[in-house]
Design a protein around this motif. Sequence first.
Motif, PDB file in Angstrom:
ATOM      1  N   LEU A 118      10.162  -1.885  19.664  1.00 30.19           N
ATOM      2  CA  LEU A 118       8.727  -1.644  19.507  1.00 30.19           C
ATOM      3  C   LEU A 118       8.218  -2.676  18.517  1.00 30.19           C
ATOM      4  O   LEU A 118       8.788  -2.845  17.432  1.00 30.19           O
ATOM      5  N   TRP A 164       0.239  -4.012  20.642  1.00 29.02           N
ATOM      6  CA  TRP A 164       1.534  -3.347  20.492  1.00 29.02           C
ATOM      7  C   TRP A 164       2.262  -3.406  21.819  1.00 29.02           C
ATOM      8  O   TRP A 164       1.654  -3.257  22.882  1.00 29.02           O
ATOM      9  N   ILE A 210       3.083   7.117  19.633  1.00 31.91           N
ATOM     10  CA  ILE A 210       4.374   6.736  20.202  1.00 31.91           C
ATOM     11  C   ILE A 210       5.246   7.978  20.305  1.00 31.91           C
ATOM     12  O   ILE A 210       5.103   8.917  19.521  1.00 31.91           O
ATOM     13  N   SER A 246      16.515  -2.623  22.506  1.00 29.58           N
ATOM     14  CA  SER A 246      15.120  -2.387  22.860  1.00 29.58           C
ATOM     15  C   SER A 246      14.268  -2.442  21.605  1.00 29.58           C
ATOM     16  O   SER A 246      14.784  -2.338  20.483  1.00 29.58           O
ATOM     17  N   SER A 303       6.158  -2.408  23.896  1.00 27.36           N
ATOM     18  CA  SER A 303       7.458  -1.732  23.876  1.00 27.36           C
ATOM     19  C   SER A 303       8.336  -2.309  24.971  1.00 27.36           C
ATOM     20  O   SER A 303       7.918  -2.437  26.122  1.00 27.36           O
ATOM     21  N   SER A 304       9.547  -2.700  24.605  1.00 24.09           N
ATOM     22  CA  SER A 304      10.533  -3.156  25.582  1.00 24.09           C
ATOM     23  C   SER A 304      11.633  -2.108  25.654  1.00 24.09           C
ATOM     24  O   SER A 304      11.908  -1.402  24.674  1.00 24.09           O
ATOM     25  N   TYR A 305      12.268  -2.021  26.836  1.00 19.33           N
ATOM     26  CA  TYR A 305      13.272  -0.962  26.979  1.00 19.33           C
ATOM     27  C   TYR A 305      14.300  -1.326  28.036  1.00 19.33           C
ATOM     28  O   TYR A 305      13.959  -1.782  29.128  1.00 19.33           O
ATOM     29  N   LYS A 329      14.854   6.413  23.289  1.00 18.82           N
ATOM     30  CA  LYS A 329      13.762   5.746  23.994  1.00 18.82           C
ATOM     31  C   LYS A 329      12.515   5.860  23.135  1.00 18.82           C
ATOM     32  O   LYS A 329      12.176   6.944  22.662  1.00 18.82           O
ATOM     33  N   VAL A 330      11.827   4.741  22.921  1.00 19.81           N
ATOM     34  CA  VAL A 330      10.581   4.714  22.157  1.00 19.81           C
ATOM     35  C   VAL A 330       9.493   4.186  23.087  1.00 19.81           C
ATOM     36  O   VAL A 330       9.631   3.099  23.653  1.00 19.81           O
ATOM     37  N   ARG A 331       8.414   4.971  23.251  1.00 19.72           N
ATOM     38  CA  ARG A 331       7.381   4.626  24.219  1.00 19.72           C
ATOM     39  C   ARG A 331       6.002   4.639  23.578  1.00 19.72           C
ATOM     40  O   ARG A 331       5.730   5.438  22.674  1.00 19.72           O
ATOM     41  N   LEU A 332       5.118   3.777  24.080  1.00 13.63           N
ATOM     42  CA  LEU A 332       3.702   3.836  23.759  1.00 13.63           C
ATOM     43  C   LEU A 332       3.071   4.827  24.726  1.00 13.63           C
ATOM     44  O   LEU A 332       3.147   4.646  25.941  1.00 13.63           O
TER      45      LEU A 332
END
Length: 437
Positions: free
Chosen positions: A376, A361, A414, A374, A363-365, A398-401
Amino acid sequence: MDISSKYFSKLQQPGFYSLKHGYAFLLDIYRVGKVMEAISFVLWELMHQLRFFQLNRRYVKFTQTVGSLEATETDLLGGLIPIRLGVDSQKITCQLVTVDWKYCFWDSDSILWGCRFSSLTVLYRSDDGSQSATAVYDFQQPIKSIFINRCNVLFVCTTGALYKSHDYGVSFRQVLQLSTSISYFLFNNGMSELPDQTLVLGEYGSLWREKTWKNLAFLYISTDGGNTWKTSDFLIQQGVNKHVHLLKYSKLLKALVLTDGDNKKQLWMNKSLTCLDRKSNQITDGWHLINKYHHQMGGYTSMAETEKEVLLGSDYLAGTNFIVSTADGKQFDKRVLPDPYRRSPVMNMITRKSASGNEVWASSYSCLSAQARSLLMYSKDGGKSWTRVIEFDGTRHKVRLISTSHEPTTDLYISVTEFGDQEEQHRHQIYKITEKH
């Protein structure tokens, strides 16, 4: 603030102001030693515009899988409008979690340790899959990162200091003072353990002093379980001017991988796992430099590995970003993120255990522009193809691992953040991605 963020909107102003800011932009690039990186940006942009990457099939390939994620009206996922929600709904489920984890780390006993958005200074633990969490220790300073070694010894990094606990968080003592009060290590990427239990940590932080960056590019090495640490400035001696992005051991390569930023953005490897405090021209000992120039790739901020390959994600904000794979640390396959994701750095990667094999997996941002989308995404085939899960506008969300462990787990967490006018007005929701039963 990095140069891309500082000048992105200013350079879009019309007329005289554009020329004025353009001159200041070029001056800052020269001052902080980013001329070679700027040339690489131009080179990659030309290669993209001239369709060189397309002709040579060098773009990241996306699958056409279309799945679904359940979202209610009060669910932040319901406010995101992706191109496609690529989770295979027959095998994977996405559950809203009540514990608002900001970061969390599984130990070898499947206990989850982390900090929460609602209580940034407190370490929590959960024994029931995040149905609940118990406060363990208050550091009185925001927790910036967490690491747990294979003996279940806890390490917590606040701003400027590293703490260690031998008794499952009942007590902590400071074992390391970093070079500035704002320094820390990047979660999931900046601290690692070698097979002989040696611990390594790369300092990270961004501190602008007058006309240049404060240099934080230090490595710290402990051979006694984290009680004492040796400091190395070999990166500074090699001309690195800012900080350490990635410091992570690869089981596949049997090597320690290191990347630096800001001006050099180099990739280093240490296959001997010795002489961790110095550069060597030989692969047999010390740090061996893999790339000399930006166009050869470097500056990675994320890394994950499968049984066959190591994947690295690049950090070129407002430029062109890549996902790079290698099976031996010698040959590298470089794939470009296509528009509209190309200008979004790949900030984190996690390997998840699934019924059909390990998934990666990523994640780009980017928060610079709504046009620089951005993403996932995940890959079931070691990065040969990717499925888009959530596409979003980084100026609004913003989506983060946010979860990690030494070995791949079936559960992956996430966070989805909706920005408010002030940081305290941001809204956060946490989701657990797991196998359907």
